[in-house]
Design a protein around this motif. Structure first.
Motif, short mmCIF file in Angstrom:
data_model
loop_
_atom_site.label_atom_id
_atom_site.label_comp_id
_atom_site.label_asym_id
_atom_site.label_seq_id
_atom_site.Cartn_x
_atom_site.Cartn_y
_atom_site.Cartn_z
N SER A 175 -10.74 -14.61 32.19
CA SER A 175 -9.55 -13.95 32.77
C SER A 175 -8.17 -14.34 32.60
O SER A 175 -7.40 -13.55 32.77
CB SER A 175 -9.77 -13.98 34.51
OG SER A 175 -9.45 -15.28 34.79
N LEU A 217 -9.52 -3.35 33.51
CA LEU A 217 -10.12 -4.76 33.42
C LEU A 217 -9.12 -5.76 34.48
O LEU A 217 -9.84 -6.85 34.90
CB LEU A 217 -10.23 -5.36 32.13
CG LEU A 217 -11.07 -6.51 31.75
CD1 LEU A 217 -12.36 -6.59 32.72
CD2 LEU A 217 -11.33 -6.87 30.49
N ALA A 224 -9.85 -5.21 37.82
CA ALA A 224 -11.06 -5.60 38.34
C ALA A 224 -11.20 -7.02 38.49
O ALA A 224 -11.98 -7.42 39.41
CB ALA A 224 -12.11 -4.98 37.30
N LEU A 225 -10.74 -7.66 37.66
CA LEU A 225 -10.71 -9.13 37.82
C LEU A 225 -10.17 -9.76 39.09
O LEU A 225 -10.45 -10.68 39.42
CB LEU A 225 -10.36 -10.07 36.50
CG LEU A 225 -11.13 -9.82 35.08
CD1 LEU A 225 -10.50 -10.39 33.92
CD2 LEU A 225 -12.27 -10.90 35.04
N PRO A 265 -15.38 -10.99 29.93
CA PRO A 265 -15.36 -10.14 31.17
C PRO A 265 -15.32 -8.33 30.39
O PRO A 265 -14.75 -8.32 29.59
CB PRO A 265 -14.21 -10.34 31.91
CG PRO A 265 -13.48 -11.12 31.00
CD PRO A 265 -14.43 -11.75 30.07
N LYS A 266 -16.29 -7.75 30.98
CA LYS A 266 -16.11 -6.19 30.49
C LYS A 266 -16.33 -5.22 31.65
O LYS A 266 -16.93 -5.58 32.75
CB LYS A 266 -17.16 -6.23 29.49
CG LYS A 266 -17.05 -7.00 27.97
CD LYS A 266 -16.22 -6.49 27.63
CE LYS A 266 -16.21 -7.46 25.94
NZ LYS A 266 -14.97 -7.34 24.66
N LEU A 267 -15.80 -4.03 31.42
CA LEU A 267 -16.09 -2.95 32.37
C LEU A 267 -17.15 -2.31 31.62
O LEU A 267 -16.93 -1.58 30.67
CB LEU A 267 -14.80 -2.05 32.44
CG LEU A 267 -13.81 -2.85 33.43
CD1 LEU A 267 -12.60 -1.81 33.79
CD2 LEU A 267 -14.44 -3.01 34.94
N GLU A 278 -17.97 -0.77 35.98
CA GLU A 278 -18.17 -2.00 36.91
C GLU A 278 -18.04 -3.27 36.04
O GLU A 278 -18.25 -3.21 34.69
CB GLU A 278 -19.68 -1.96 37.34
CG GLU A 278 -20.18 -0.93 38.32
CD GLU A 278 -19.38 -0.83 39.56
OE1 GLU A 278 -19.37 -2.01 40.13
OE2 GLU A 278 -18.93 -0.04 40.05
N LEU A 279 -17.37 -4.65 36.51
CA LEU A 279 -17.18 -5.50 36.12
C LEU A 279 -18.46 -6.48 35.97
O LEU A 279 -19.33 -6.57 36.64
CB LEU A 279 -16.05 -6.36 36.96
CG LEU A 279 -15.74 -7.78 36.24
CD1 LEU A 279 -15.07 -7.80 35.28
CD2 LEU A 279 -14.77 -8.73 37.43
N ASP A 280 -18.48 -6.87 34.59
CA ASP A 280 -19.76 -7.70 34.32
C ASP A 280 -19.26 -8.71 33.28
O ASP A 280 -18.25 -8.43 32.55
CB ASP A 280 -21.02 -6.74 33.75
CG ASP A 280 -22.26 -7.66 33.90
OD1 ASP A 280 -22.30 -8.85 34.40
OD2 ASP A 280 -23.49 -6.97 33.70
N TRP A 281 -20.13 -9.73 33.13
CA TRP A 281 -19.61 -10.81 31.91
C TRP A 281 -20.97 -10.47 30.70
O TRP A 281 -21.92 -10.60 31.18
CB TRP A 281 -19.59 -11.82 32.43
CG TRP A 281 -18.50 -12.34 32.86
CD1 TRP A 281 -17.46 -12.97 32.38
CD2 TRP A 281 -17.87 -12.00 34.28
NE1 TRP A 281 -16.34 -13.08 32.96
CE2 TRP A 281 -16.52 -12.48 34.20
CE3 TRP A 281 -18.42 -11.37 35.30
CZ2 TRP A 281 -15.74 -12.39 35.46
CZ3 TRP A 281 -17.77 -11.11 36.54
CH2 TRP A 281 -16.09 -11.79 36.56
#
Length: 609
Positions: free
Chosen positions: A244, A253, A256-257, A385-387, A391-394
């Motif tokens: 982040s 992004l 979202a973080l 981290p990606k959208l 939705e936020l995911d890693w």
């Protein structure tokens, strides 16, 4: 784990047994008081939630819902902190959606060395860190909170937030970055224009245009100075969400973080079964991880003070020998300006934090048996981290650098060490950043040209007095003298002399910048001249030797002659009055030495090991 790194960790633990135990006892006692809202009288509690809506009051009455403090360094003059304007609303919404409450607990000052550089306000810069720490403590002092979110970016702000948060070490705390501005004028081009201005080849209009193209929008400056060093170190210590640190502001992004950091804080409170206070995350191993990350990337020399003060706030005693020995054990893996031409966005594009974590973890340079705001261990920090579908995911980070000129490997580093050395000799102790120097080692023996004030150098440079091999001494710049301002404005003229073929170096009890570059600079000299350091007895023409290979910083004057010399103590009144500086006299007088963190919040150590 590399043996050298483990050895440093072990000696920090051993050296700090008593102070760390006292700290843990303090925060454990604070925890035993229970959720603090439950200890407040009805009148106290009613004051605490009077401005909340109906649902917020209901939740805070229940004592079963988390209340998250927001401590922010927002202001809209400084580009790095301007994005924080919208964060409280995002945070409150995200926390409400998981059934908890967030309240804005307090703001802390955020001054910019880029604005105050070479001006009177810079004399307040270093001391602002301790003010920020105290402001953080005031914001958290209402006993209303189960966790906190610390919103800060730049130079003194993040260390101040860390110190203040650690004084409330029983509270879980997540640090929330805002990210760097997009790339503008390349840093190498900016430095070229600055130097041409110093030589009189271009005018102020050209210089201002170059600076404006470089610092052009909201976000952190893109060079690898103290601000971006802060972000990297905090992530290395496990206090950010993974990946982040360097996401640009104003992007989906980034938002979202921010929301995810807020929600994560609610999961770490003592109201549940995953209690993870900041005082337990910041231990000797996480501190060493932060130092390793700093050194592996050629980060800011300001952290040779800031991280010592942060460690002290957590009950640990760290000194410059620890920095030096870790630097010898850690290779330089990045080339980010001023250690190269790339900026922080180029570092991200090359592989960024996830690849840096992987290289350091795979080669035994980081402690993996640590706690973070995301759980145990650092494996999660090798994710990006990606959208994905909003939705936020890693996702798993890349395994090979996309630009080996910016981010290299442990097997093929830019330099075999982290480029930070400690110099010692009769002049005292100092630190020098060698990662940005043209050659791996630096050895200069030259006559001194002495200044009591950084502004005196301009006339000497313009008159040609410095057109020779020389070691420039700028003294009475230390913590107790005038608050230890940065002397980054000296870099362009000294760089001009260097380009003319002269051997030049700087020796000072002041600071350079997180952007210290190609000019050898022995900085933070301790003891400072104002406190009786030998620097106060140096005279024009004295031979000084600076040698990074042997670690020497020596004034070549016979001891009997030095014993007869009177120390020069100039009037510092013009640095002590005006621009609010008169209000900081007591703080200046109580600052510890640079090697003890230049801090007014802790008693000086009787002996620095």
């Amino acid at each position: 784990m590399k043996s050298q790194i483990q050895d440093v960790t072990n000696r920090i633990i051993e050296r700090s047994k008593a102070t760390r135990q006292a700290y843990l006892s303090k925060i454990d006692n604070a925890r035993k008081q229970g959720p603090h809202r439950g200890t407040l009288s009805c009148g106290n509690l009613a004051h605490g939630f009077a401005a909340c809506g109906v649902e917020g009051k209901k939740d805070l009455r229940s004592m079963t819902k988390a209340n998250v403090a927001i401590v922010s360094s927002y202001n809209d003059m400084l580009s790095a902190h301007q994005p924080y304007e919208t964060y409280p609303a995002l945070i409150k919404q995200a926390v409400a959606e998981v059934g908890s409450v967030a309240q804005f607990a307090g703001g802390v000052p955020a001054m910019c060395d880029g604005v105050t550089q070479g001006n009177a306000g810079m004399d307040l810069s270093l001391m602002s860190r301790d003010v920020i720490a105290m402001s953080t403590a005031i914001g958290l002092s209402h006993n209303m909170f189960d966790a906190s979110l610390a919103l800060g970016i730049c130079d003194k702000i993040v260390p101040g937030l860390l110190i203040g948060s650690l004084s409330f070490g029983h509270l879980p705390t997540v640090f929330v970055p805002a990210g760097p501005m997009p790339s503008g004028l390349p840093n190498k081009e900016k430095a070229r224009v600055r130097q041409e201005y110093a030589e009189g080849k271009v005018g102020r209009d050209a210089l201002l245009e170059a600076e404006s193209q470089s610092y052009h929008s909201a976000g952190t400056c893109t060079f690898y100075g103290t601000a971006n060093s802060n972000q990297l170190v905090v992530e290395m210590m496990g206090l950010h969400l993974p990946g982040s640190s360097f996401v640009n502001p104003g992007t989906p992004l980034r938002d979202a973080l921010t929301k995810a950091a807020a929600v994560q804080a609610t999961r770490l409170t003592d109201l549940g079964d995953n209690y993870t206070p900041i005082g337990h995350i910041v231990d000797a191993k996480s501190i060493v991880n932060g130092l390793v990350g700093l050194l592996a990337t050629g980060g800011s020399t300001n952290h040779t003070m800031h991280l010592i003060a942060v460690a002290r706030a957590a009950g640990y005693i760290v000194n410059w020998d620890d920095f030096s020995d870790l630097s010898d054990a850690v290779p330089l893996l990045t080339r980010i300006y001023p250690n190269g031409s790339a900026d922080i966005n180029h570092f991200v594009a090359a592989g960024g934090m996830s690849l840096l974590f992987k290289e350091l973890l795979d080669n035994g340079c980081l402690h993996n048996d640590v706690k973070t705001v995301c759980g145990d261990g650092l494996e999660r920090y090798m994710g990006e981290p990606k959208l994905i579908d909003g939705e936020l995911d890693w996702v798993q980070g890349i395994s090979k650098s996309l630009d080996s000129e910016v981010l290299s490997t442990y097997a093929a580093p830019f330099k075999p060490n982290g480029g930070l050395s400690v110099l010692s000799g009769n002049l005292g102790r100092a630190v020098i950043k060698t990662s940005a120097l043209p050659t791996p080692e630096c050895h200069i023996k030259a006559p001194a040209v002495v200044f009591e004030d950084q502004f005196e150098l301009d006339d000497a440079f313009n008159s040609g007095e410095l057109d020779k091999d020389c070691i420039v001494v700028v003294r009475f710049q230390g913590p107790s003298a005038i608050g230890m301002p940065e002397l980054h404005r000296l870099t362009p003229p000294l760089g001009v002399l260097q380009d003319k073929g002269f051997k030049v170096a700087l020796v000072t009890d002041g600071r350079m910048s997180g952007a210290s570059g190609k000019v050898p600079a022995a900085i933070h000299v301790a003891p400072e001249a104002y406190k009786g350091g030998l620097l106060a007895k140096v005279q024009q023409g004295d031979l000084i030797e600076l040698n990074t290979a042997t670690g020497e910083l020596v004034l070549h004057v016979p001891e009997d002659e030095l014993a007869q010399r009177e120390a020069v103590v100039p009037s510092l009144e013009k640095h002590e009055v005006g621009m609010g500086r008169e209000m900081f006299g007591n703080m200046r007088a109580s600052l510890t030495s640079a090697e003890e963190g230049a801090c007014a919040l802790f008693e000086p150590l009787e002996k620095s090991e």
